[in-house]
Design an enzyme around this catalytic site. Structure first.
Site, PDB file in Angstrom:
ATOM      1  N   GLU A 140      -1.840  -5.362   8.543  1.00 38.20           N
ATOM      2  CA  GLU A 140      -0.906  -4.889   9.675  1.00 38.20           C
ATOM      3  C   GLU A 140      -1.510  -5.190  11.114  1.00 38.20           C
ATOM      4  O   GLU A 140      -2.826  -5.072  11.002  1.00 38.20           O
ATOM      5  CB  GLU A 140      -0.598  -3.418   9.538  1.00 38.20           C
ATOM      6  CG  GLU A 140       0.170  -3.160   8.271  1.00 38.20           C
ATOM      7  CD  GLU A 140       0.062  -1.582   8.168  1.00 38.20           C
ATOM      8  OE1 GLU A 140      -0.058  -1.013   8.780  1.00 38.20           O
ATOM      9  OE2 GLU A 140       0.787  -1.353   6.961  1.00 38.20           O
ATOM     10  N   GLU A 193       8.928  -4.341  10.728  1.00 40.46           N
ATOM     11  CA  GLU A 193       9.279  -2.984  10.257  1.00 40.46           C
ATOM     12  C   GLU A 193       9.797  -2.173  11.402  1.00 40.46           C
ATOM     13  O   GLU A 193       9.177  -2.180  12.306  1.00 40.46           O
ATOM     14  CB  GLU A 193       8.230  -2.533   9.447  1.00 40.46           C
ATOM     15  CG  GLU A 193       8.606  -1.111   8.865  1.00 40.46           C
ATOM     16  CD  GLU A 193       7.530  -0.612   7.791  1.00 40.46           C
ATOM     17  OE1 GLU A 193       6.649  -1.209   7.538  1.00 40.46           O
ATOM     18  OE2 GLU A 193       7.829   0.510   7.362  1.00 40.46           O
ATOM     19  N   ASP A 235       0.843  -1.293  -0.068  1.00 40.48           N
ATOM     20  CA  ASP A 235      -0.057   0.206   0.002  1.00 40.48           C
ATOM     21  C   ASP A 235       0.844   1.306  -0.206  1.00 40.48           C
ATOM     22  O   ASP A 235       0.306   2.305  -0.149  1.00 40.48           O
ATOM     23  CB  ASP A 235      -0.956  -0.081   1.243  1.00 40.48           C
ATOM     24  CG  ASP A 235      -0.334  -0.159   2.490  1.00 40.48           C
ATOM     25  OD1 ASP A 235       0.827  -0.296   2.648  1.00 40.48           O
ATOM     26  OD2 ASP A 235      -1.180  -0.199   3.482  1.00 40.48           O
ATOM     27  N   SER A 236       2.170   1.003   0.054  1.00 41.63           N
ATOM     28  CA  SER A 236       3.145   2.169  -0.302  1.00 41.63           C
ATOM     29  C   SER A 236       2.844   2.745  -1.697  1.00 41.63           C
ATOM     30  O   SER A 236       3.374   3.847  -1.956  1.00 41.63           O
ATOM     31  CB  SER A 236       4.663   1.696   0.006  1.00 41.63           C
ATOM     32  OG  SER A 236       4.837   0.516  -0.779  1.00 41.63           O
ATOM     33  N   ASP A 276      -0.989  -6.090  -0.130  1.00 40.18           N
ATOM     34  CA  ASP A 276      -1.363  -5.456   1.012  1.00 40.18           C
ATOM     35  C   ASP A 276      -2.922  -5.110   1.029  1.00 40.18           C
ATOM     36  O   ASP A 276      -3.539  -4.465   0.226  1.00 40.18           O
ATOM     37  CB  ASP A 276      -0.812  -4.153   1.262  1.00 40.18           C
ATOM     38  CG  ASP A 276       0.402  -4.148   1.999  1.00 40.18           C
ATOM     39  OD1 ASP A 276       0.520  -4.864   2.865  1.00 40.18           O
ATOM     40  OD2 ASP A 276       1.316  -3.183   1.858  1.00 40.18           O
ATOM     41  N   LYS A 336      -1.616  -9.373   2.764  1.00 35.34           N
ATOM     42  CA  LYS A 336      -0.934  -9.157   3.836  1.00 35.34           C
ATOM     43  C   LYS A 336      -1.509  -8.114   4.682  1.00 35.34           C
ATOM     44  O   LYS A 336      -2.182  -7.065   3.938  1.00 35.34           O
ATOM     45  CB  LYS A 336       0.674  -8.560   3.443  1.00 35.34           C
ATOM     46  CG  LYS A 336       1.180  -7.892   4.811  1.00 35.34           C
ATOM     47  CD  LYS A 336       2.664  -7.570   4.415  1.00 35.34           C
ATOM     48  CE  LYS A 336       3.128  -6.309   3.922  1.00 35.34           C
ATOM     49  NZ  LYS A 336       2.713  -5.175   4.727  1.00 35.34           N
TER      50      LYS A 336
HETATM   51  O1  KIV Z   1       3.528  -0.919   1.619  1.00 40.94           O
HETATM   52  C1  KIV Z   1       4.872  -1.634   1.717  1.00 40.94           C
HETATM   53  O2  KIV Z   1       5.570  -1.131   0.838  1.00 40.94           O
HETATM   54  C2  KIV Z   1       5.194  -2.266   2.925  1.00 40.94           C
HETATM   55  C3  KIV Z   1       6.638  -2.647   3.106  1.00 40.94           C
HETATM   56  C4  KIV Z   1       6.942  -1.288   3.574  1.00 40.94           C
HETATM   57  C5  KIV Z   1       6.674  -3.560   3.925  1.00 40.94           C
HETATM   58  O3  KIV Z   1       4.081  -2.619   3.558  1.00 40.94           O
END
Ligand code: KIV
Length: 275
Positions: free
Chosen positions: A125, A192, A54-55, A93, A123
């Protein structure tokens, strides 16, 4: 670069391959991917896992945080990555707001990601508070990776992006959460921005692999945001980030030369680049 998956795995990297890699002491390489072209290069370079992070909210869409990105947008990015990935495992994510409410919503969101993008795993959090959702998603046959330590979707709760779990109590809670996520059935865990010693401890306690970002060398594997490690995002320079290229400069130079050529009339060449 890890192109070697040993005798354990056929061509495609699976969640089982990752478990076996940890057991064999083989490190896992993971990088983020958000589109077809990057994903193709990453996959062909032998990166084991492509994370549709989600980055994308930051590096693709230009938002300050990961919170605004939507499920539809994540599915759009993920489908492009899946179309390129021949060997790598593709993990997506789950965006903010699509799993925190209740486990039924979490399952519905995970199903949409799997069905509409063709990705291989999701994934999400958090620790204790997402365990019920993790169990429900896994019960539907969807592999889940956990994410502990700095969890960017909770940035407004913590207020900063500084190193997490330095204090004993927070470290203890992180170990407890890691165990809960493993027991709930997660196939792996992103750690992280936590102290390297704590990441090593968690890695030793768990059977499932840990993938570190700013969590030191004792994790089972490493992940970075691709745009950061390529030096496209030149203003982001945390201690943990190793830059493998300076693409900002390379790209900027190419763009400037192109503009100059267009303006001077030297591009396109009448003989060689025209019909
Ligand atoms: O969204 C992302 O890029 C991440 C990584 C930093 C692990 O969750």
């Amino acid at each position: 670069m890890s192109t070697q998956v040993s005798s354990i795995s056929p061509k495609r990297v699976t969640t089982h391959t990752l478990l076996a890699m940890k057991a064999e002491g083989q490190k896992i390489s993971m990088l983020t991917a958000y589109d077809f072209s990057f994903a193709k290069i990453l996959d062909e370079a032998g990166i084991d896992v492509l994370l549709v992070g989600d980055s994308a909210s930051n590096v693709v869409a230009g938002h300050e945080t990961t919170l605004p990105i939507t499920l539809d947008q994540m599915i759009y990015h993920a489908s492009a990555v899946v179309r390129a990935a021949r060997r790598a495992l593709v993990i997506v994510d789950m965006p903010f707001g699509t799993y925190q409410g209740d486990s039924k919503t979490a399952l519905q969101s995970a199903i949409r990601i799997m069905k509409e993008s063709g990705a291989h795993a999701v994934k999400l959090e958090g620790g204790e508070f997402v365990v019920e959702s993790v169990k429900r998603i896994i019960s539907a046959g969807i592999p889940v990776m956990g994410h502990l330590g700095l969890i960017p979707q909770s940035i407004y709760k913590f207020g900063t992006y500084t190193v997490r779990a330095k204090a004993e109590a927070e470290a203890g809670q992180l170990i407890k959460d890691a165990k809960l996520l493993e027991d709930a059935g997660c196939f792996g865990l992103v750690l992280e921005k936590i102290p390297a010693e704590l990441a090593g401890k968690v890695t030793n306690i768990l059977k499932i692999p840990t993938i570190g970002i700013g969590a030191g060398p004792l994790c089972s594997g490493q992940v970075l945001v691709t745009h950061d490690m390529l030096g496209i995002t030149k203003d982001f320079s945390p201690r943990f980030l190793r830059r493998y290229a300076n693409l900002y400069e390379t790209m900027s130079d190419a763009f400037k030369r192109y503009a100059a050529d267009v303006k001077s009339g030297s591009f396109p060449d009448y003989e060689k680049e025209s019909y």
